[in-house]
Design a protein around this motif. Structure first.
Motif, PDB file in Angstrom:
ATOM      1  N   HIS A  43      13.599  50.785  41.753  1.00  0.00           N
ATOM      2  CA  HIS A  43      14.230  49.557  42.247  1.00  0.00           C
ATOM      3  C   HIS A  43      13.374  48.349  41.882  1.00  0.00           C
ATOM      4  O   HIS A  43      12.151  48.417  41.966  1.00  0.00           O
ATOM      5  CB  HIS A  43      14.391  49.605  43.769  1.00  0.00           C
ATOM      6  CG  HIS A  43      15.373  50.626  44.215  1.00  0.00           C
ATOM      7  ND1 HIS A  43      15.049  51.952  44.361  1.00  0.00           N
ATOM      8  CD2 HIS A  43      16.680  50.507  44.534  1.00  0.00           C
ATOM      9  CE1 HIS A  43      16.120  52.610  44.766  1.00  0.00           C
ATOM     10  NE2 HIS A  43      17.113  51.763  44.877  1.00  0.00           N
ATOM     11  N   GLU A  44      14.036  47.284  41.463  1.00  0.00           N
ATOM     12  CA  GLU A  44      13.343  46.036  41.162  1.00  0.00           C
ATOM     13  C   GLU A  44      13.869  44.941  42.085  1.00  0.00           C
ATOM     14  O   GLU A  44      15.035  44.947  42.469  1.00  0.00           O
ATOM     15  CB  GLU A  44      13.552  45.627  39.709  1.00  0.00           C
ATOM     16  CG  GLU A  44      12.812  46.522  38.743  1.00  0.00           C
ATOM     17  CD  GLU A  44      12.888  46.033  37.311  1.00  0.00           C
ATOM     18  OE1 GLU A  44      13.672  45.118  37.011  1.00  0.00           O
ATOM     19  OE2 GLU A  44      12.159  46.596  36.490  1.00  0.00           O
ATOM     20  N   GLN A  45      12.985  44.019  42.421  1.00  0.00           N
ATOM     21  CA  GLN A  45      13.348  42.903  43.290  1.00  0.00           C
ATOM     22  C   GLN A  45      12.911  41.622  42.598  1.00  0.00           C
ATOM     23  O   GLN A  45      11.727  41.295  42.560  1.00  0.00           O
ATOM     24  CB  GLN A  45      12.673  43.061  44.648  1.00  0.00           C
ATOM     25  CG  GLN A  45      13.158  42.109  45.676  1.00  0.00           C
ATOM     26  CD  GLN A  45      12.632  42.456  47.054  1.00  0.00           C
ATOM     27  OE1 GLN A  45      11.761  43.298  47.207  1.00  0.00           O
ATOM     28  NE2 GLN A  45      13.164  41.793  48.061  1.00  0.00           N
ATOM     29  N   SER A  46      13.878  40.907  42.024  1.00  0.00           N
ATOM     30  CA  SER A  46      13.554  39.696  41.268  1.00  0.00           C
ATOM     31  C   SER A  46      13.234  38.515  42.175  1.00  0.00           C
ATOM     32  O   SER A  46      12.530  37.600  41.789  1.00  0.00           O
ATOM     33  CB  SER A  46      14.705  39.337  40.329  1.00  0.00           C
ATOM     34  OG  SER A  46      15.888  39.145  41.080  1.00  0.00           O
ATOM     35  N   ASP A  47      13.751  38.540  43.389  1.00  0.00           N
ATOM     36  CA  ASP A  47      13.562  37.444  44.335  1.00  0.00           C
ATOM     37  C   ASP A  47      13.166  38.054  45.686  1.00  0.00           C
ATOM     38  O   ASP A  47      13.829  38.972  46.161  1.00  0.00           O
ATOM     39  CB  ASP A  47      14.871  36.674  44.454  1.00  0.00           C
ATOM     40  CG  ASP A  47      14.824  35.518  45.444  1.00  0.00           C
ATOM     41  OD1 ASP A  47      13.877  35.440  46.252  1.00  0.00           O
ATOM     42  OD2 ASP A  47      15.745  34.697  45.419  1.00  0.00           O
ATOM     43  N   ALA A  50      16.007  38.553  48.013  1.00  0.00           N
ATOM     44  CA  ALA A  50      17.127  39.399  47.595  1.00  0.00           C
ATOM     45  C   ALA A  50      16.857  40.868  47.893  1.00  0.00           C
ATOM     46  O   ALA A  50      15.708  41.294  48.057  1.00  0.00           O
ATOM     47  CB  ALA A  50      17.374  39.218  46.098  1.00  0.00           C
ATOM     48  N   GLU A  51      17.925  41.641  47.945  1.00  0.00           N
ATOM     49  CA  GLU A  51      17.810  43.083  48.110  1.00  0.00           C
ATOM     50  C   GLU A  51      17.344  43.701  46.792  1.00  0.00           C
ATOM     51  O   GLU A  51      17.735  43.250  45.709  1.00  0.00           O
ATOM     52  CB  GLU A  51      19.175  43.682  48.478  1.00  0.00           C
ATOM     53  CG  GLU A  51      19.642  43.326  49.855  1.00  0.00           C
ATOM     54  CD  GLU A  51      18.790  43.982  50.938  1.00  0.00           C
ATOM     55  OE1 GLU A  51      18.443  45.166  50.788  1.00  0.00           O
ATOM     56  OE2 GLU A  51      18.466  43.293  51.913  1.00  0.00           O
ATOM     57  N   PRO A  52      16.506  44.758  46.844  1.00  0.00           N
ATOM     58  CA  PRO A  52      16.122  45.444  45.607  1.00  0.00           C
ATOM     59  C   PRO A  52      17.351  46.051  44.924  1.00  0.00           C
ATOM     60  O   PRO A  52      18.292  46.481  45.600  1.00  0.00           O
ATOM     61  CB  PRO A  52      15.178  46.545  46.095  1.00  0.00           C
ATOM     62  CG  PRO A  52      14.724  46.102  47.443  1.00  0.00           C
ATOM     63  CD  PRO A  52      15.851  45.296  48.014  1.00  0.00           C
TER      64      PRO A  52
END
Length: 87
Positions: A43-47, A50-52
Motif C-alpha cells: 500500500h502507498e499513501q501519497s498524502d 488520504a487513505e493508503p
C-alpha cells in the motif's frame, strides 16, 4: 549481494516464481545463499490525509549471493528509495 524487488500478479505466481528460480523450496523455505522477505499486497499513501491505496500485484524482496534469472511472470523493480531493505 544481489537485491531484487519483485512483483507478480498474485501470491500463487510469486510462489511458483521463487521455486522456479531456486530461491525457495516447495515448502517456502529459503534455499542456501538466499533471503526472502514477502511483502504481499503493498500500500502507498501519497498524502498523509488520504487513505493508503493498494499497488497492483503481489510483492517480495530477495537477496541472493548470486545473480538470478527470473521467470517472465516476475517484474523486477529498481526503486530509487526502497521502503524495505536488508540490514
Amino acid at each position: 549481494m544481489n537485491d531484487y524487488y519483485l512483483q507478480t500478479a498474485d501470491e500463487e505466481s510469486m510462489t511458483a516464481a521463487l521455486i522456479a528460480a531456486g530461491v525457495t523450496d516447495a515448502d517456502g523455505n529459503p534455499t542456501p545463499c538466499h533471503a526472502v522477505s514477502v511483502i504481499g499486497t503493498w500500500h502507498e499513501q501519497s498524502d498523509p490525509e488520504a487513505e493508503p491505496v493498494a499497488v497492483p500485484g503481489y510483492h517480495a524482496n530477495v537477496r541472493s549471493a548470486e545473480p538470478i534469472e527470473w521467470p517472465e511472470s516476475v517484474t523486477v523493480h529498481e526503486p530509487r528509495t526502497p521502503w524495505r531493505v536488508w540490514g
